[in-house]
Scaffold this motif. Structure first.
Motif, PDB file in Angstrom:
ATOM      1  N   GLY A 413       7.005   0.248   4.507  1.00 19.20           N
ATOM      2  CA  GLY A 413       7.709   0.871   5.626  1.00 19.20           C
ATOM      3  C   GLY A 413       8.409  -0.167   6.471  1.00 19.20           C
ATOM      4  O   GLY A 413       8.179  -1.374   6.326  1.00 19.20           O
ATOM      5  N   PRO A 439       8.408   5.217   6.567  1.00 20.49           N
ATOM      6  CA  PRO A 439       8.065   4.950   5.156  1.00 20.49           C
ATOM      7  C   PRO A 439       9.314   4.869   4.284  1.00 20.49           C
ATOM      8  O   PRO A 439      10.298   5.574   4.498  1.00 20.49           O
ATOM      9  CB  PRO A 439       7.187   6.143   4.774  1.00 20.49           C
ATOM     10  CG  PRO A 439       7.557   7.225   5.741  1.00 20.49           C
ATOM     11  CD  PRO A 439       7.923   6.536   7.018  1.00 20.49           C
ATOM     12  N   GLY A 444       5.751  10.141   4.249  1.00 19.14           N
ATOM     13  CA  GLY A 444       4.640   9.465   4.894  1.00 19.14           C
ATOM     14  C   GLY A 444       3.472  10.404   5.121  1.00 19.14           C
ATOM     15  O   GLY A 444       3.565  11.620   4.961  1.00 19.14           O
TER      16      GLY A 444
END
Length: 650
Positions: A413, A439, A444
């Motif tokens: 990320g 992310p 995510g």
């Protein structure tokens, strides 16, 4: 989360420590005073220092005592510079100063209604009082008298005097100004944050006393500046510290050995650990850390030139030849403190890659940092950049692959932090916070991965101008200096392009025959330096006149030094300012930390140094690297004369 709240609460409690004076305003006055003392380095050692100590004991302290006892009704008193400097160093041992005052005069001699000699206050009234009590001792320091030994006037011969070793105290305090002399130190926000950090420092000491922990707490230089400022007001310091800590805090400045494992190093490491565990914020601070030892002085004798030439009109044609954009720069310290909300499958060997979303001439790469909570290794990055754009952080996981000796890296990320947000305008110089990572996959978990970053900046300052001279043949060295300053140039010298750090052309310089009558038989013709601007305009900017070079319509003269000596003084550049050129890297350019830089040959460098009433011991203006053909100029007014001089000398 609860632990973080406890840490925030500790910081709030620290800020409630009461200080009975305006430390920020007083700190700025102290910086102004220290700069004045550094312009008068005869106060640092020798007979002049001994004479200043004598006057402090024989004249100033008794006069101050009479004033506090009401024997003198006029005021305020303006303390002479030499006495103020010795008084300054005495007060920086607050416990000893208090005991000396009480033993000799029955009370603490405070600085209430006493004005520094550097604040511009009229001294006439104080001079009259001084003369009334000391008719045989001038108010202003007499350098001639101080230079000759007078056995009848020594401190031990006085009826009242301190036995404190003031010579050693002065020698310990003399290097302090170098550590706090840079422009950002006096910035309002920097000073305000330093006051808050000083209260945090006192709070740590208070906690140690409550827990019977013996720890040698070592301040950073911003905290030390405020601590010194507080001690310079002895009555307030004693009252405030007794209230906050139950005792007067001693100021131990006797240790200067920074070797790993020694008292200072161990104390600083312990203070850092305790600070970060107590408050949850970093102890280091950009622009407040140890700078290394003071550079070697060029001269022990101050030099203030008598400049008789006309002032340079900054709007005239020659000043418009070189137009450079004004770049600003900040120093940055960065640490990655922790990571949270990682799923088990993402845990492993983690690190951070950081860069700028808008790369600049100072910072245009990616760098790697470990994460403190994961590695247990405290790693702080130090770099410079322009105060624009954002810092970009990439969380990377690396693990072993199926191929022996190789690893697979995966970016989990990214997050960013705006520099402009708190530097333009300056609102905050240090920040520690959790950032939510975006992310890479776009899918995510319910809780985004958090990254705790700590960053600190200095106030933006104007960056030095860095210019590179590109010519079709190597720079001339050695005996060619003599040839060029005689106005002679070997045949075939080509045009030199001057480019900035983005490789954009700024000007071109070329050596040509002057076009005037040839010199006598068997002499080579005299030369001019011709500049071509980026718009194609040409003009002569330097001409050899028999004994020297005349630069920019006679605004400057470049010639051999008449005082060439062991310190490497080679040339003088005289105009509305006085600049001396020295062989090697001098003053701020003196090599300090980097081993590769120390290995460079000093004959590859020249340093231009300005001498003035403001800088009687010299101020580094520019560095010429003959090997890389680079000129680094600190101030814009010196760029053009510096480039022309560098071209002639190189």
């Amino acid at each position: 989360m609860e632990f973080e709240k406890e840490q925030e609460f500790e910081w709030i409690k620290a800020q409630k420590i009461e200080i009975s004076l305006d430390l920020a305003a007083a700190a700025k006055k102290q910086l102004h005073f220290l700069a004045a003392v550094d312009r008068n380095r005869w106060l640092y050692d020798g007979h002049t220092l001994q004479r200043a100590i004598y006057r402090y004991n024989a004249c100033w302290l008794p006069l101050l005592a009479r004033y506090h006892e009401g024997e003198i009704s006029e005021g305020p008193l303006v303390v002479p510079l030499d006495c103020e400097w010795i008084w300054h160093c005495h007060r920086l041992n607050p416990v000893r100063y208090k005991s000396d005052c009480e033993e000799l005069y029955g009370r603490i001699l405070d600085n209430s209604n006493v004005v520094s000699s550097v604040q511009g206050t009229c001294t006439r009234q104080t001079e009259e009082i001084w003369t009334r009590f000391y008719p045989n001792e001038t108010y202003d320091f007499d350098l001639t008298k101080a230079s000759s030994e007078n056995a009848s006037e020594t401190v031990p011969g006085l009826e009242k005097h301190t036995n404190y070793d003031l010579i050693s105290a002065v020698k310990r305090q003399s290097p302090f100004f170098f550590q706090v002399s840079r422009a950002h130190i006096s910035n309002d926000i920097f000073i305000e944050e330093a006051v808050a950090r000083y209260k945090g420092f006192l709070h740590l000491i208070k906690r140690n006393r409550e827990k019977f922990i013996k720890r040698f707490c070592v301040p950073t230089y911003d905290i030390d500046l405020i601590w010194h400022t507080h001690q310079l007001h002895p009555v307030s310091y004693c009252k405030d510290l007794n209230k906050a800590l139950g005792k007067i805090l001693e100021h131990d400045d006797t240790d200067s050995d920074r070797t790993k494992g020694k008292k200072l190093d161990v104390g600083f490491s312990g203070t850092t650990k305790q600070w970060e565990e107590t408050f949850g914020i970093r102890y280091w601070k950009a622009g407040a850390m140890y700078r290394g030892s003071s550079p070697s002085p060029l001269t022990a004798i101050p030099y203030i030139p008598e400049i008789l030439t006309k002032e340079v009109d900054a709007t005239n044609e020659s000043a418009k030849i070189v137009k450079l954009p004004e770049l600003r720069v900040v120093e940055v310290l960065l640490e990655i403190v922790g990571v949270k909300n990682l799923s088990d499958e993402k845990k492993g060997n983690l690190f951070i890659l950081f860069s700028k979303t808008q790369p600049d001439v100072f910072f245009n790469t990616k760098k790697k940092l470990t994460i403190l909570s994961e590695s247990g290794l405290k790693q702080v990055a130090s770099f410079q950049c322009e105060p624009i754009g954002e810092l970009l952080f990439e969380l990377v996981s690396h693990s072993a692959s199926n191929f022996p000796g190789t690893k697979v890296c995966k970016t989990l990320g990214t997050a960013s932090l705006s520099i402009l947000e708190f530097l333009v305008p300056v609102s905050k110089l240090a920040l520690e916070k959790w950032l939510d990572l975006v992310p890479i996959s776009g899918h995510g978990s319910s809780k985004p991965i958090g990254l705790r970053i700590a960053v600190s900046f200095t106030v933006p300052t104007i960056a030095p101008h860095v210019l590179h001279m590109v010519r079709p043949r190597p720079f001339l060295k050695g005996s060619c200096f003599q040839l060029l300053l005689a106005g002679r140039v070997p045949a075939g010298t080509g045009c030199t392009r001057v480019v900035d750090e983005t490789h954009a052309e700024v000007i071109q310089l070329e050596m040509r025959e002057s076009g005037k009558a040839k010199m006598k038989e068997n002499c080579l013709s005299r030369k001019q330096v011709i500049v071509t601007t980026k718009h194609g305009e040409t003009r002569a900017v330097a001409e050899f006149l028999g004994t020297h070079w005349s630069l920019i319509d006679s605004e400057w003269i470049l010639q051999h030094s008449e005082e060439a000596g062991e310190n490497g003084h080679l040339f003088d550049l005289k105009g509305n300012k006085m600049v001396k050129v020295f062989l090697g890297r001098k003053l701020d350019y003196e090599p300090k930390h980097c081993h590769s830089e120390k290995q460079r040959n000093e004959k590859d460098f020249m340093t231009a140094v300005e001498f003035s009433a403001e800088n009687p011991y010299g101020k580094a203006l520019a560095l010429l690297d003959l090997k890389s053909r680079c000129l680094k100029a600190q101030e814009e007014w010196f760029v053009l004369p510096g480039l022309i001089s560098a071209y002639i000398l190189s």
